[in-house]
Design a protein around this motif. Sequence first.
Motif, PDB file in Angstrom:
ATOM      1  N   ALA A 185      58.883  93.195   1.728  1.00 26.56           N
ATOM      2  CA  ALA A 185      59.054  93.686   0.359  1.00 26.56           C
ATOM      3  C   ALA A 185      60.507  93.585  -0.085  1.00 26.56           C
ATOM      4  N   GLN A 186      61.435  93.932   0.799  1.00 21.41           N
ATOM      5  CA  GLN A 186      62.849  93.853   0.422  1.00 21.41           C
ATOM      6  C   GLN A 186      63.300  92.409   0.267  1.00 21.41           C
ATOM      7  N   ARG A 187      62.778  91.514   1.086  1.00 21.49           N
ATOM      8  CA  ARG A 187      63.126  90.099   0.924  1.00 21.49           C
ATOM      9  C   ARG A 187      62.585  89.543  -0.390  1.00 21.49           C
ATOM     10  N   LEU A 188      61.433  90.062  -0.822  1.00 21.36           N
ATOM     11  CA  LEU A 188      60.854  89.629  -2.097  1.00 21.36           C
ATOM     12  C   LEU A 188      61.424  90.412  -3.278  1.00 21.36           C
ATOM     13  N   ARG A 189      62.313  91.364  -2.976  1.00 17.26           N
ATOM     14  CA  ARG A 189      62.953  92.211  -3.995  1.00 17.26           C
ATOM     15  C   ARG A 189      61.935  93.043  -4.772  1.00 17.26           C
ATOM     16  N   ILE A 190      60.933  93.498  -4.048  1.00 19.24           N
ATOM     17  CA  ILE A 190      59.961  94.421  -4.627  1.00 19.24           C
ATOM     18  C   ILE A 190      60.581  95.819  -4.613  1.00 19.24           C
ATOM     19  N   PRO A 191      60.627  96.508  -5.738  1.00 27.30           N
ATOM     20  CA  PRO A 191      61.231  97.856  -5.750  1.00 27.30           C
ATOM     21  C   PRO A 191      60.428  98.840  -4.909  1.00 27.30           C
ATOM     22  N   ILE A 192      61.138  99.689  -4.176  1.00 31.28           N
ATOM     23  CA  ILE A 192      60.514 100.658  -3.268  1.00 31.28           C
ATOM     24  C   ILE A 192      61.048 102.050  -3.574  1.00 31.28           C
ATOM     25  N   ALA A 193      60.152 103.002  -3.726  1.00 33.14           N
ATOM     26  CA  ALA A 193      60.524 104.404  -3.905  1.00 33.14           C
ATOM     27  C   ALA A 193      60.138 105.164  -2.644  1.00 33.14           C
ATOM     28  N   GLU A 194      61.034 106.017  -2.161  1.00 32.78           N
ATOM     29  CA  GLU A 194      60.729 106.876  -1.017  1.00 32.78           C
ATOM     30  C   GLU A 194      60.529 108.288  -1.540  1.00 32.78           C
ATOM     31  N   VAL A 195      59.361 108.841  -1.273  1.00 33.07           N
ATOM     32  CA  VAL A 195      58.953 110.105  -1.878  1.00 33.07           C
ATOM     33  C   VAL A 195      58.625 111.125  -0.790  1.00 33.07           C
ATOM     34  N   ALA A 196      59.232 112.298  -0.854  1.00 32.53           N
ATOM     35  CA  ALA A 196      58.962 113.352   0.120  1.00 32.53           C
ATOM     36  C   ALA A 196      57.533 113.865  -0.044  1.00 32.53           C
ATOM     37  N   MET A 216      54.832  94.295  -9.356  1.00 34.65           N
ATOM     38  CA  MET A 216      54.901  94.672  -7.940  1.00 34.65           C
ATOM     39  C   MET A 216      55.813  95.882  -7.752  1.00 34.65           C
ATOM     40  N   ALA A 217      55.315  96.875  -7.012  1.00 43.69           N
ATOM     41  CA  ALA A 217      56.104  98.059  -6.675  1.00 43.69           C
ATOM     42  C   ALA A 217      55.418  98.788  -5.521  1.00 43.69           C
ATOM     43  N   ILE A 218      56.219  99.543  -4.757  1.00 46.51           N
ATOM     44  CA  ILE A 218      55.704 100.283  -3.594  1.00 46.51           C
ATOM     45  C   ILE A 218      56.323 101.673  -3.583  1.00 46.51           C
TER      46      ILE A 218
END
Length: 298
Positions: free
Chosen positions: A242-253, A164-166
Amino acid sequence: MAPLSLQLAVLYAALGAALAAAALILISLVAFVTARDMPPLHRHEGERFFLDARGRKEALPSLGDPPSKRLSVVVPSYNEEKRLPVMMDEALGYLEERQTHGSDKVRVVTLVKNRGKGGAVKMGVFSSRGERILMADADGATRFADVEKLEKGLEGLRPWPDRMAIACGSRAHLQEESIAQRSYFRTLLMYGFHFLVWFLCVRGVRDTQCGFKLLTREAASRTFSSLHVERWAFDVELLYIAQRLRIPIAEVAVAWTEVEGSKLVPFWSWLQMGKDLLLIRLRYVTGAWRLAPAGKAE
């Protein structure tokens, strides 16, 4: 003995605190009582099929099925006769260059009932075949080729917990320029909304509302299975889950351009989203809303 003015100040402060506490309790109670169950993904008969290139009905797949494509793209659309064709031409032109197999590029799912943007995206996600699922807005404001940036952001999060990742497209780097073009009132609304998002729901993601997001199939299944909000604020709940499930999130410009025709009415739409943010927080905190168990895809 303390002066009378000091005693009154203490009394007023205590009274104010008591009223604030009472108001919070009342709002929490209202949020709990008025909470709806998770909207079921009920498909009307006409939503179970799409028409193939020959005009024949074919059953839509399920997110619970094994993936059969590398990438699925979900584009919610409502009265987008002017903007959608331009966006689709750009997207299909890009995908044509990188596609190595398969010929069924577009599947149109016509919803019998208006489910809101969040509900439409959810229906599209649960009908997807891709290993990765891209959300993209119909206005074409984000350059479609920037999906490559999201893919790199996704890869940078490896190893993915439970696959899982976003990766979220972001316009935060354009904030100074946008402020210069906005009125003071709209700038105030923008800062107020961002503060509420940070304070109530999501931290670490500066732009939650960009409609350009890439999810692994597993992340899409876990997050959208728990999604309640069907209006504009669904992005915030999605990332909150997603944050509650601790799924890693990347913010991309990403490259982004203002396109005329937005259906958001600045004051009223943001007021509605502000209310939704408060209710998202309170309903999860009070237990009115809960995360769907692992393995529940549809």
